[in-house]
Motif scaffolding. Structure first.
Motif, PDB file in Angstrom:
ATOM      1  N   GLY A  75      25.156  43.131  32.898  1.00 46.68           N
ATOM      2  CA  GLY A  75      25.185  42.433  34.178  1.00 46.68           C
ATOM      3  C   GLY A  75      24.580  41.044  34.150  1.00 46.68           C
ATOM      4  O   GLY A  75      24.336  40.456  35.199  1.00 46.68           O
ATOM      5  N   LEU A  76      24.342  40.501  32.955  1.00 47.73           N
ATOM      6  CA  LEU A  76      23.759  39.163  32.866  1.00 47.73           C
ATOM      7  C   LEU A  76      24.798  38.057  33.009  1.00 47.73           C
ATOM      8  O   LEU A  76      24.466  36.953  33.440  1.00 47.73           O
ATOM      9  CB  LEU A  76      23.033  38.975  31.525  1.00 47.73           C
ATOM     10  CG  LEU A  76      21.784  39.806  31.316  1.00 47.73           C
ATOM     11  CD1 LEU A  76      21.187  39.526  29.939  1.00 47.73           C
ATOM     12  CD2 LEU A  76      20.753  39.524  32.401  1.00 47.73           C
ATOM     13  N   ILE A  77      26.017  38.349  32.587  1.00 48.29           N
ATOM     14  CA  ILE A  77      27.116  37.384  32.719  1.00 48.29           C
ATOM     15  C   ILE A  77      28.270  38.116  33.384  1.00 48.29           C
ATOM     16  O   ILE A  77      28.272  39.342  33.455  1.00 48.29           O
ATOM     17  CB  ILE A  77      27.534  36.785  31.356  1.00 48.29           C
ATOM     18  CG1 ILE A  77      28.095  37.855  30.421  1.00 48.29           C
ATOM     19  CG2 ILE A  77      26.364  36.049  30.697  1.00 48.29           C
ATOM     20  CD1 ILE A  77      28.690  37.306  29.128  1.00 48.29           C
ATOM     21  N   PRO A  78      29.261  37.382  33.883  1.00 47.17           N
ATOM     22  CA  PRO A  78      30.389  38.050  34.545  1.00 47.17           C
ATOM     23  C   PRO A  78      31.080  39.061  33.629  1.00 47.17           C
ATOM     24  O   PRO A  78      31.041  38.951  32.403  1.00 47.17           O
ATOM     25  CB  PRO A  78      31.332  36.894  34.894  1.00 47.17           C
ATOM     26  CG  PRO A  78      30.452  35.699  34.971  1.00 47.17           C
ATOM     27  CD  PRO A  78      29.374  35.921  33.945  1.00 47.17           C
ATOM     28  N   ARG A  79      31.719  40.006  34.270  1.00 48.02           N
ATOM     29  CA  ARG A  79      32.418  41.081  33.549  1.00 48.02           C
ATOM     30  C   ARG A  79      33.519  40.501  32.665  1.00 48.02           C
ATOM     31  O   ARG A  79      34.369  39.748  33.128  1.00 48.02           O
ATOM     32  CB  ARG A  79      32.996  42.071  34.556  1.00 48.02           C
ATOM     33  CG  ARG A  79      33.615  43.284  33.932  1.00 48.02           C
ATOM     34  CD  ARG A  79      34.160  44.210  35.012  1.00 48.02           C
ATOM     35  NE  ARG A  79      34.863  45.304  34.418  1.00 48.02           N
ATOM     36  CZ  ARG A  79      34.516  46.564  34.547  1.00 48.02           C
ATOM     37  NH1 ARG A  79      33.473  46.875  35.296  1.00 48.02           N
ATOM     38  NH2 ARG A  79      35.202  47.513  33.971  1.00 48.02           N
ATOM     39  N   LEU A  80      33.484  40.869  31.408  1.00 44.14           N
ATOM     40  CA  LEU A  80      34.505  40.436  30.460  1.00 44.14           C
ATOM     41  C   LEU A  80      35.641  41.450  30.427  1.00 44.14           C
ATOM     42  O   LEU A  80      35.448  42.624  30.780  1.00 44.14           O
ATOM     43  CB  LEU A  80      33.898  40.288  29.062  1.00 44.14           C
ATOM     44  CG  LEU A  80      32.858  39.180  28.900  1.00 44.14           C
ATOM     45  CD1 LEU A  80      32.246  39.230  27.501  1.00 44.14           C
ATOM     46  CD2 LEU A  80      33.483  37.821  29.150  1.00 44.14           C
ATOM     47  N   PRO A  81      36.818  41.023  30.004  1.00 41.36           N
ATOM     48  CA  PRO A  81      37.957  41.955  29.937  1.00 41.36           C
ATOM     49  C   PRO A  81      37.658  43.125  29.000  1.00 41.36           C
ATOM     50  O   PRO A  81      37.044  42.943  27.944  1.00 41.36           O
ATOM     51  CB  PRO A  81      39.095  41.102  29.371  1.00 41.36           C
ATOM     52  CG  PRO A  81      38.676  39.694  29.519  1.00 41.36           C
ATOM     53  CD  PRO A  81      37.181  39.680  29.583  1.00 41.36           C
ATOM     54  N   LEU A  82      38.083  44.294  29.394  1.00 38.98           N
ATOM     55  CA  LEU A  82      37.958  45.505  28.589  1.00 38.98           C
ATOM     56  C   LEU A  82      36.522  45.783  28.139  1.00 38.98           C
ATOM     57  O   LEU A  82      36.280  46.257  27.026  1.00 38.98           O
ATOM     58  CB  LEU A  82      38.881  45.427  27.369  1.00 38.98           C
ATOM     59  CG  LEU A  82      40.373  45.260  27.675  1.00 38.98           C
ATOM     60  CD1 LEU A  82      41.153  44.982  26.401  1.00 38.98           C
ATOM     61  CD2 LEU A  82      40.919  46.485  28.383  1.00 38.98           C
ATOM     62  N   VAL A  83      35.566  45.513  29.019  1.00 40.66           N
ATOM     63  CA  VAL A  83      34.156  45.633  28.641  1.00 40.66           C
ATOM     64  C   VAL A  83      33.802  47.056  28.206  1.00 40.66           C
ATOM     65  O   VAL A  83      33.078  47.248  27.231  1.00 40.66           O
ATOM     66  CB  VAL A  83      33.219  45.117  29.762  1.00 40.66           C
ATOM     67  CG1 VAL A  83      33.260  45.996  30.995  1.00 40.66           C
ATOM     68  CG2 VAL A  83      31.804  44.955  29.243  1.00 40.66           C
ATOM     69  N   ARG A  84      34.329  48.060  28.915  1.00 42.06           N
ATOM     70  CA  ARG A  84      34.015  49.445  28.525  1.00 42.06           C
ATOM     71  C   ARG A  84      34.531  49.753  27.126  1.00 42.06           C
ATOM     72  O   ARG A  84      33.809  50.263  26.284  1.00 42.06           O
ATOM     73  CB  ARG A  84      34.606  50.445  29.520  1.00 42.06           C
ATOM     74  CG  ARG A  84      33.966  50.414  30.888  1.00 42.06           C
ATOM     75  CD  ARG A  84      34.593  51.416  31.819  1.00 42.06           C
ATOM     76  NE  ARG A  84      36.024  51.131  31.950  1.00 42.06           N
ATOM     77  CZ  ARG A  84      36.931  51.977  32.388  1.00 42.06           C
ATOM     78  NH1 ARG A  84      36.572  53.181  32.754  1.00 42.06           N
ATOM     79  NH2 ARG A  84      38.193  51.644  32.490  1.00 42.06           N
ATOM     80  N   THR A  85      35.800  49.440  26.909  1.00 44.28           N
ATOM     81  CA  THR A  85      36.421  49.702  25.612  1.00 44.28           C
ATOM     82  C   THR A  85      35.692  48.940  24.506  1.00 44.28           C
ATOM     83  O   THR A  85      35.408  49.490  23.442  1.00 44.28           O
ATOM     84  CB  THR A  85      37.906  49.299  25.647  1.00 44.28           C
ATOM     85  OG1 THR A  85      38.545  50.012  26.710  1.00 44.28           O
ATOM     86  CG2 THR A  85      38.596  49.590  24.336  1.00 44.28           C
ATOM     87  N   ALA A  86      35.409  47.675  24.758  1.00 45.97           N
ATOM     88  CA  ALA A  86      34.733  46.850  23.753  1.00 45.97           C
ATOM     89  C   ALA A  86      33.364  47.416  23.406  1.00 45.97           C
ATOM     90  O   ALA A  86      33.007  47.511  22.224  1.00 45.97           O
ATOM     91  CB  ALA A  86      34.614  45.413  24.251  1.00 45.97           C
ATOM     92  N   LEU A  87      32.589  47.806  24.413  1.00 50.10           N
ATOM     93  CA  LEU A  87      31.246  48.321  24.136  1.00 50.10           C
ATOM     94  C   LEU A  87      31.293  49.631  23.359  1.00 50.10           C
ATOM     95  O   LEU A  87      30.464  49.859  22.469  1.00 50.10           O
ATOM     96  CB  LEU A  87      30.457  48.487  25.430  1.00 50.10           C
ATOM     97  CG  LEU A  87      30.004  47.179  26.072  1.00 50.10           C
ATOM     98  CD1 LEU A  87      29.371  47.436  27.437  1.00 50.10           C
ATOM     99  CD2 LEU A  87      29.038  46.430  25.163  1.00 50.10           C
ATOM    100  N   VAL A  88      32.263  50.480  23.650  1.00 49.63           N
ATOM    101  CA  VAL A  88      32.401  51.726  22.898  1.00 49.63           C
ATOM    102  C   VAL A  88      32.779  51.417  21.443  1.00 49.63           C
ATOM    103  O   VAL A  88      32.200  51.982  20.508  1.00 49.63           O
ATOM    104  CB  VAL A  88      33.448  52.654  23.557  1.00 49.63           C
ATOM    105  CG1 VAL A  88      33.812  53.816  22.644  1.00 49.63           C
ATOM    106  CG2 VAL A  88      32.926  53.169  24.895  1.00 49.63           C
ATOM    107  N   LEU A  89      33.716  50.499  21.252  1.00 47.91           N
ATOM    108  CA  LEU A  89      34.137  50.155  19.891  1.00 47.91           C
ATOM    109  C   LEU A  89      33.017  49.459  19.108  1.00 47.91           C
ATOM    110  O   LEU A  89      32.813  49.748  17.924  1.00 47.91           O
ATOM    111  CB  LEU A  89      35.391  49.279  19.927  1.00 47.91           C
ATOM    112  CG  LEU A  89      36.661  49.985  20.392  1.00 47.91           C
ATOM    113  CD1 LEU A  89      37.807  48.986  20.524  1.00 47.91           C
ATOM    114  CD2 LEU A  89      37.028  51.128  19.459  1.00 47.91           C
ATOM    115  N   ILE A  90      32.301  48.560  19.758  1.00 46.80           N
ATOM    116  CA  ILE A  90      31.186  47.868  19.097  1.00 46.80           C
ATOM    117  C   ILE A  90      30.114  48.888  18.699  1.00 46.80           C
ATOM    118  O   ILE A  90      29.589  48.849  17.576  1.00 46.80           O
ATOM    119  CB  ILE A  90      30.608  46.763  20.001  1.00 46.80           C
ATOM    120  CG1 ILE A  90      31.640  45.651  20.218  1.00 46.80           C
ATOM    121  CG2 ILE A  90      29.306  46.210  19.426  1.00 46.80           C
ATOM    122  CD1 ILE A  90      31.327  44.717  21.369  1.00 46.80           C
TER     123      ILE A  90
END
Length: 148
Positions: A75-90
């Motif tokens: 929540g520090l910067i605006p929501r990036l595209p596919l944030v859920r998917t990206a965080l799971v993959l990262i």
């Protein structure tokens, strides 16, 4: 989304790793050796090849993007595209890289290099920060933004 200290920590770790990679370029061949890039990369750097620098800048860029996704999920910067998917993959990439230690010990007991040991443990911490932070943030990440 609310601030998530665990994802913030993960983002700071990724950002620090990105800066470290850029520092390796400035440090030259000895830094490539010290940080485990291998003798081949160090020799290419000694020969003035652009390959080590380009690969290292690429890795730093990926790490910076990963930091941005952690900051977005926190929540520090605006929501990036596919944030859920990206965080799971990262999280998965970091955890899998960290868990390289398990087969390394199984295949070569007592012969794990200090680089493999320490880099695996460090990256495992990164993966845990992302995974735990993503789990904590999941309810807020799952909510779709209100239509305009």
């Amino acid at each position: 989304m609310t601030r998530n200290p665990t994802l913030v920590a993960g983002g700071l770790l990724s950002a620090a790793a990105a800066v470290l990679h850029l520092s390796v370029i400035a440090g030259g061949p000895d830094w490539y050796r010290f940080f485990g890039a291998g003798e081949g990369m160090a020799r290419l750097a000694e020969q003035g090849s652009w390959t080590p620098a380009l690969l290292t800048v690429g890795i730093a860029g990926v790490l910076a993007v990963w930091a941005a996704y952690a900051f977005s999920g926190a929540g520090l910067i605006p929501r990036l595209p596919l944030v859920r998917t990206a965080l799971v993959l990262i999280s998965a990439v970091y955890l899998l890289r960290g868990l390289v230690l398990v087969p390394a010990f199984a295949l070569n007991p007592g012969g794990v290099t200090p680089f493999v040991l320490w880099s695996s443990l460090i990256v495992l911490v990164y993966g845990l920060a992302y995974a735990i932070g993503t789990w904590i943030a999941w309810p807020g990440l799952s909510a779709r933004p209100a239509p305009l």
